[in-house]
Design a protein around this motif. Structure first.
Motif, PDB file in Angstrom:
ATOM      1  N   VAL A  37       9.087  -7.037   2.784  1.00 54.68           N
ATOM      2  CA  VAL A  37       9.046  -5.610   2.418  1.00 54.68           C
ATOM      3  C   VAL A  37       9.296  -5.457   0.919  1.00 54.68           C
ATOM      4  N   LEU A  38      10.288  -6.189   0.410  1.00 55.77           N
ATOM      5  CA  LEU A  38      10.622  -6.106  -1.015  1.00 55.77           C
ATOM      6  C   LEU A  38       9.491  -6.609  -1.905  1.00 55.77           C
ATOM      7  N   LYS A  39       8.654  -7.512  -1.393  1.00 53.61           N
ATOM      8  CA  LYS A  39       7.578  -8.105  -2.194  1.00 53.61           C
ATOM      9  C   LYS A  39       6.250  -7.352  -2.059  1.00 53.61           C
ATOM     10  N   ASN A  40       6.212  -6.327  -1.206  1.00 52.93           N
ATOM     11  CA  ASN A  40       4.975  -5.557  -1.028  1.00 52.93           C
ATOM     12  C   ASN A  40       4.770  -4.556  -2.161  1.00 52.93           C
ATOM     13  N   ASN A  41       3.516  -4.284  -2.452  1.00 56.53           N
ATOM     14  CA  ASN A  41       3.159  -3.225  -3.388  1.00 56.53           C
ATOM     15  C   ASN A  41       3.280  -1.892  -2.640  1.00 56.53           C
ATOM     16  N   CYS A  42       3.940  -0.920  -3.223  1.00 52.28           N
ATOM     17  CA  CYS A  42       4.189   0.352  -2.542  1.00 52.28           C
ATOM     18  C   CYS A  42       3.020   1.329  -2.697  1.00 52.28           C
ATOM     19  N   VAL A  43       2.935   2.246  -1.727  1.00 53.26           N
ATOM     20  CA  VAL A  43       1.897   3.278  -1.749  1.00 53.26           C
ATOM     21  C   VAL A  43       2.525   4.617  -2.135  1.00 53.26           C
ATOM     22  N   ALA A  44       1.680   5.532  -2.566  1.00 52.32           N
ATOM     23  CA  ALA A  44       2.157   6.848  -3.007  1.00 52.32           C
ATOM     24  C   ALA A  44       2.762   7.620  -1.833  1.00 52.32           C
ATOM     25  N   ILE A  45       3.682   8.486  -2.181  1.00 54.68           N
ATOM     26  CA  ILE A  45       4.339   9.345  -1.196  1.00 54.68           C
ATOM     27  C   ILE A  45       3.931  10.785  -1.489  1.00 54.68           C
TER      28      ILE A  45
END
Length: 196
Positions: A37-45
């Motif tokens: 989870v920490l290494k994933n690229n995040c998506v917009a909220i």
């Protein structure tokens, strides 16, 4: 505005495991599923999602909680791969915590500072990292209004650390990357020491 999504049912279930006065569990790099989870690229909220206020409140409670208190926290650290972080503003009166929705750092100064960093997701490790002295970033508020700001010094360092989290980068990754570069000392001052 960037394409953004409402929180998913799984995210809402995680969010409402406690109320707004309860800190959340902080994901650790020593647990393989949490590291993913920490290494994933995040998506917009979606800033107008009514549940975002609750997420911000619980993240604030987490980052200010007792012995493990910090000066910044990003959504992936509590299990949300979303583009949101909170930062303590050492550059403002009374040093308030502020939230940044869908932030983008659009400019980094070439002048760097080196300081010791730690992370709520990486226990008992503190090492020196180079960061830009000044950054320019854009972000949104809860009504979907966009802002742009130039930030300097320690607060800029915290923002860079938290922004890295949104791109799946830990400060330990920066240490490895920076070990392969050469830096020229511009000052003879003592390096700053801080935790983020």
């Amino acid at each position: 505005m960037i394409a953004s999504q409402l929180l998913t049912q799984d995210e809402l279930a995680l969010l409402f495991e406690g109320d707004q006065n309860q800190p959340m569990y902080v994901y650790q790099d020593t647990v393989p599923a949490e590291l993913q989870v920490l290494k994933n690229n995040c998506v917009a909220i979606d800033p107008r999602d009514e549940n975002v206020k609750m997420l911000i409140a619980r993240m604030y409670k987490t980052v200010t909680d007792g012995d493990r208190a910090g000066v910044g926290i990003a959504a992936p650290q509590v299990g949300f791969n979303r583009r949101l972080f909170l930062v303590k503003r050492f550059d403002k009166a009374n040093e308030p915590f502020e939230f940044f929705l869908n932030p983008q750092i659009i400019w980094y100064s070439s002048l760097l500072q080196q300081g010791e960093e730690g992370c709520l997701s990486i226990e008992n490790r503190y090492e020196a990292v180079y960061r830009s002295m000044t950054i320019q970033l854009t972000y949104f508020d809860l009504e979907g209004n966009q802002y742009q700001e130039v930030v300097e010094g320690y607060t800029a360092v915290i923002m860079q650390h938290e922004y890295d989290h949104l791109n799946g980068i830990l400060f330990t990754d920066r240490i490895v990357e920076q070990a392969q570069r050469e830096y020229e000392d511009a000052t003879i001052e003592t390096p700053l020491v801080y935790e983020v």
